[in-house]
Design an enzyme around this catalytic site. Structure first.
Site, mmCIF file in Angstrom:
data_model
loop_
_atom_site.group_PDB
_atom_site.id
_atom_site.type_symbol
_atom_site.label_atom_id
_atom_site.label_comp_id
_atom_site.label_asym_id
_atom_site.label_seq_id
_atom_site.Cartn_x
_atom_site.Cartn_y
_atom_site.Cartn_z
ATOM 1 N N HIS A 127 -1.070 4.473 0.234
ATOM 2 C CA HIS A 127 0.717 4.685 -0.316
ATOM 3 C C HIS A 127 0.651 6.473 -0.482
ATOM 4 C CE1 HIS A 127 0.528 -0.031 0.595
ATOM 5 N NE2 HIS A 127 1.508 0.223 -0.270
ATOM 6 N N LYS A 137 -5.349 -10.042 -3.286
ATOM 7 C CA LYS A 137 -4.184 -9.066 -3.705
ATOM 8 C C LYS A 137 -4.016 -9.915 -4.596
ATOM 9 C CE LYS A 137 0.484 -6.547 -5.180
ATOM 10 N NZ LYS A 137 1.680 -6.499 -5.003
ATOM 11 N N LYS A 159 5.358 -6.352 -10.009
ATOM 12 C CA LYS A 159 6.358 -5.005 -10.174
ATOM 13 C C LYS A 159 7.550 -5.229 -9.733
ATOM 14 C CE LYS A 159 2.270 -1.868 -9.261
ATOM 15 N NZ LYS A 159 1.508 -0.309 -8.884
ATOM 16 N N GLU A 204 0.806 -4.346 5.102
ATOM 17 C CA GLU A 204 -0.404 -4.761 3.911
ATOM 18 C C GLU A 204 -1.617 -5.186 4.365
ATOM 19 O OE1 GLU A 204 0.076 -3.588 0.937
ATOM 20 O OE2 GLU A 204 1.716 -2.184 1.531
ATOM 21 N N ARG A 252 -7.163 -2.425 -10.018
ATOM 22 C CA ARG A 252 -5.672 -2.551 -9.237
ATOM 23 C C ARG A 252 -5.441 -1.480 -8.285
ATOM 24 N NH1 ARG A 252 -0.421 -5.608 -11.569
ATOM 25 N NH2 ARG A 252 0.872 -4.833 -9.534
ATOM 26 N N ARG A 303 18.312 -8.035 -22.386
ATOM 27 C CA ARG A 303 16.751 -7.801 -23.131
ATOM 28 C C ARG A 303 15.530 -8.463 -21.650
ATOM 29 N NH1 ARG A 303 18.621 -6.837 -28.216
ATOM 30 N NH2 ARG A 303 18.667 -4.793 -28.203
ATOM 31 N N ASN A 329 -3.143 0.897 -3.938
ATOM 32 C CA ASN A 329 -2.768 2.151 -3.578
ATOM 33 C C ASN A 329 -3.434 2.164 -2.220
ATOM 34 O OD1 ASN A 329 -0.774 2.370 -5.528
ATOM 35 N ND2 ASN A 329 -2.610 2.523 -7.295
ATOM 36 N N GLU A 348 -2.325 -2.009 -14.030
ATOM 37 C CA GLU A 348 -2.823 -1.039 -13.054
ATOM 38 C C GLU A 348 -3.049 0.293 -13.788
ATOM 39 O OE1 GLU A 348 -1.497 1.712 -8.696
ATOM 40 O OE2 GLU A 348 0.078 0.056 -9.838
ATOM 41 N N HIS A 400 3.697 6.765 0.411
ATOM 42 C CA HIS A 400 4.431 6.625 -0.187
ATOM 43 C C HIS A 400 5.883 8.228 0.294
ATOM 44 C CE1 HIS A 400 4.763 3.044 -2.823
ATOM 45 N NE2 HIS A 400 4.843 2.999 -1.946
ATOM 46 N N HIS A 426 8.526 0.271 5.412
ATOM 47 C CA HIS A 426 7.605 1.114 4.463
ATOM 48 C C HIS A 426 6.473 0.737 5.221
ATOM 49 C CE1 HIS A 426 5.057 0.728 0.425
ATOM 50 N NE2 HIS A 426 4.485 -0.438 1.147
#
Length: 385
Positions: free
Chosen positions: A268, A247, A167, A209, A261, A145, A265, A257, A272, A289
């Site tokens: 992306h 960022k 993230k 980025e 935020r 946990r 993206n 998000e 992606h 990426h």
């Protein structure tokens, strides 16, 4: 930027943007730490000092360093001498590559942690690129946990992107980052000297980025990259620091998000989908990426232009600048439909609608934009020109 002190330490690395060779002399400086949402981001020497102080003040049972095969070979021997601790240090390694950023790898790491006696008082240090820090943060956040973890990004992409925001997660098959949590590390250590271990394509991947951060937030920062030959790469640490700060400024406004935020993206949504499609298709060469995101930024800039959010001149500037750095990706006619199908699984979608973050002039962004398939198809047609 405030410099606390300067350490006389020059690092030379050679890499290419397209066919132009650049020599980077990175002047190592101790820069101001950045306070993120619940944790600090330290730079260079200051990071190791902060980590050692924390180890001295906190009673951990043991310490685990998670690496992939690349960082085990190239970065671990550099990192370990900085540690000042009497704790037992265990190294856990997994195979490098996006293809291993999955729940199966997590299961194996959880098993090894259990076998080696990890408990709630253990500390996990994730040393590597975005795959290591994303997966390692997820492993730490869910093992018993949740146990403490520290991220030490070793690629340019991880330094300017994965270092901020909390993230953590893994891919579900070829679908990017479908499983995960938002949970912050104790601290992030950004040491630009790890960049000497990177091949040229990894350096370019991280630059994507940095370009994005300028496009969505800071026009002056974007304009610094319009002619790479004019950039003073001796101060590359400052470029990294500024990109992290951009960022962080966005994430601090919207940690989970729900709103602004989503600006991060940009590039992306399609990027992606392209990355996932090339990852799953055995007839395609897997993309890094940043390579996929670079194409995504061109495509989504075209969409921004067609929606009258940016001018044609702005679009041409973006397209020409990115294409001067990144090789074109070859898209066949039969690639477009499966790429568009993958958009359905994008995490930003709401109520079945595909959501884009589009430019609203350079340096500004407009979120929650719906885009019809016909316009997406036209964007791919224009990309090929």
């Amino acid at each position: 930027m405030n410099y606390i002190s300067i350490k006389i330490h020059f690092i030379l690395t050679l890499f290419y943007f397209k066919n132009t060779l650049f020599c980077i002399f990175i002047i190592k400086v101790i820069m101001q730490s950045i306070q993120a949402n619940g944790y600090p981001i330290h730079f260079n020497k200051k990071g190791y000092e902060a980590l050692n102080l924390h180890l001295k003040e906190t009673k951990y049972s043991n310490l685990f360093v998670l690496v992939d095969t690349k960082t085990n070979e190239h970065c671990l021997s550099k990192f370990l001498p900085y540690l000042e601790t009497n704790l037992t240090i265990e190294i856990i390694e997994f195979e490098a590559g996006e293809a291993n950023k999955n729940i199966d790898t997590c299961v194996e790491v959880w098993k090894v942690l259990t076998e080696l006696g990890a408990d709630r008082k253990s500390l996990i240090v994730n040393l590597g690129g975005g795959v290591v820090t994303d997966l390692g943060g997820f492993v730490a956040s869910t093992f018993k946990r949740g146990v403490d973890f520290v991220n030490i990004p070793t690629t340019l992409l991880a330094m300017v992107d994965a270092s901020v925001g909390g993230k953590n997660g893994v891919d579900l098959g070829n679908l990017k980052n479908q499983i995960g949590v938002i949970n912050v590390p104790l601290m992030v250590l950004v040491d630009s000297s790890y960049l000497v271990t990177l091949p040229k394509n990894e350096m370019r991947s991280g630059l994507a980025e940095m370009l994005k951060h300028g496009l969505i937030f800071d026009k002056m920062e974007w304009e610094k990259f319009l002619n790479l030959k004019d950039i003073d790469f001796a101060d590359f640490d400052a470029f990294i620091h500024r990109s992290v700060a951009i960022k962080n400024a966005i994430v601090m406004q919207d940690p989970t998000e729900k709103n602004i935020r989503k600006a991060l993206n940009f590039g992306h949504t399609l990027g992606h989908a392209i990355e996932s499609y090339f990852l799953e298709n055995e007839n395609k060469t897997t993309l890094l990426h940043g390579e996929a995101i670079a194409a995504g930024m061109i495509l989504e800039s075209y969409i921004s232009w067609q929606k009258n959010l940016i001018s044609k001149d702005e679009y041409n500037q973006i397209k020409n600048t990115i294409k001067s750095i990144f090789e074109d990706i070859v898209f066949e006619e039969n690639d477009l439909f499966p790429i568009q199908e993958l958009l359905i699984h994008d995490k930003k979608n709401e109520y079945g609608n595909i959501q884009f973050a589009l430019l609203d002039s350079i340096g500004k962004i407009k979120i929650n934009q719906e885009v019809e398939n016909e316009l997406i198809s036209r964007a791919f047609d224009d990309y090929k020109m």
